[in-house]
Scaffold this motif. Structure first.
Motif, PDB file in Angstrom:
ATOM      1  N   UNK A   1       6.995  -4.309   2.826  1.00 60.12           N
ATOM      2  CA  UNK A   1       6.927  -3.701   2.342  1.00 60.12           C
ATOM      3  C   UNK A   1       8.055  -3.603   1.063  1.00 60.12           C
ATOM      4  N   UNK A   2       9.392  -3.565   0.982  1.00 57.93           N
ATOM      5  CA  UNK A   2      10.773  -3.266   0.863  1.00 57.93           C
ATOM      6  C   UNK A   2      10.270  -4.923   0.012  1.00 57.93           C
ATOM      7  N   UNK A   3      10.138  -5.667   0.443  1.00 57.28           N
ATOM      8  CA  UNK A   3      10.213  -7.169  -0.653  1.00 57.28           C
ATOM      9  C   UNK A   3       9.586  -7.156  -1.824  1.00 57.28           C
ATOM     10  N   UNK A   4       8.129  -6.733  -1.220  1.00 52.85           N
ATOM     11  CA  UNK A   4       7.350  -6.312  -2.296  1.00 52.85           C
ATOM     12  C   UNK A   4       6.957  -4.914  -3.465  1.00 52.85           C
TER      13      UNK A   4
ATOM     14  N   UNK B   1       4.498   2.078  -6.092  1.00 52.83           N
ATOM     15  CA  UNK B   1       4.945   3.249  -5.954  1.00 52.83           C
ATOM     16  C   UNK B   1       4.173   3.378  -4.734  1.00 52.83           C
ATOM     17  N   UNK B   2       2.472   2.475  -5.082  1.00 49.82           N
ATOM     18  CA  UNK B   2       1.659   2.585  -3.025  1.00 49.82           C
ATOM     19  C   UNK B   2       3.142   1.701  -2.192  1.00 49.82           C
ATOM     20  N   UNK B   3       3.774   1.278  -1.915  1.00 54.95           N
ATOM     21  CA  UNK B   3       4.312   0.309  -0.926  1.00 54.95           C
ATOM     22  C   UNK B   3       5.815   1.378  -0.465  1.00 54.95           C
ATOM     23  N   UNK B   4       5.960   2.179  -1.929  1.00 53.42           N
ATOM     24  CA  UNK B   4       7.743   3.675  -1.169  1.00 53.42           C
ATOM     25  C   UNK B   4       6.660   3.682  -0.269  1.00 53.42           C
ATOM     26  N   UNK B   5       5.713   4.471  -0.885  1.00 52.16           N
ATOM     27  CA  UNK B   5       4.969   6.106   0.058  1.00 52.16           C
ATOM     28  C   UNK B   5       4.977   5.486   0.951  1.00 52.16           C
ATOM     29  N   UNK B   6       3.813   4.324   1.577  1.00 47.83           N
ATOM     30  CA  UNK B   6       3.326   3.165   2.675  1.00 47.83           C
ATOM     31  C   UNK B   6       5.039   3.259   3.762  1.00 47.83           C
TER      32      UNK B   6
END
Length: 114
Positions: free
Chosen positions: A18-21, A53-58
């Motif tokens: 997620x962080x890489x994305x 944004x969705x990756x940050x939330x996830x």
């Protein structure tokens, strides 16, 4: 909702993906703003921003073991796949790197769901 049975390694793998994305999407969106034909890049930029944004939330929901992590995980997979598809259409290095990070994120999120 029950949390998936995951090991610390699985948890770290999805958080890392997620962080890489997030980073790849942010870099891609910024680089797209400098492309010659920016109008052609608008769908890519929008998806990059949505995906980041969705990756940050996830990432946050998984990190804190939220009961709602599975809900956002489903959306994250969908948006990451759309971003990978869009970025994959472009030959720019930043788009290709973003598409690769998004695909890896999809796979990590799917593995985490199991």
């Amino acid at each position: 909702m029950n949390q998936p049975s995951t090991s610390a390694t699985q948890n770290q793998q999805v958080l890392d993906a997620l962080a890489r994305c997030i980073a790849a999407c942010e870099m891609c969106a910024t680089a797209c703003l400098h492309e010659h034909d920016i109008r052609m890049m608008v769908p890519c930029i929008r998806l990059d921003r949505d995906c980041a944004d969705i990756c940050r939330l996830t990432h946050a929901f998984i990190a804190r073991s939220s009961d709602h992590a599975q809900h956002v995980l489903k959306e994250c997979i969908e948006i990451c796949q759309k971003c990978a598809d869009e970025c994959g259409k472009h030959e720019h290095e930043h788009c290709q790197q973003c598409a690769e990070a998004c695909r890896a994120c999809v796979e990590a999120c799917k593995a985490y769901q199991k």
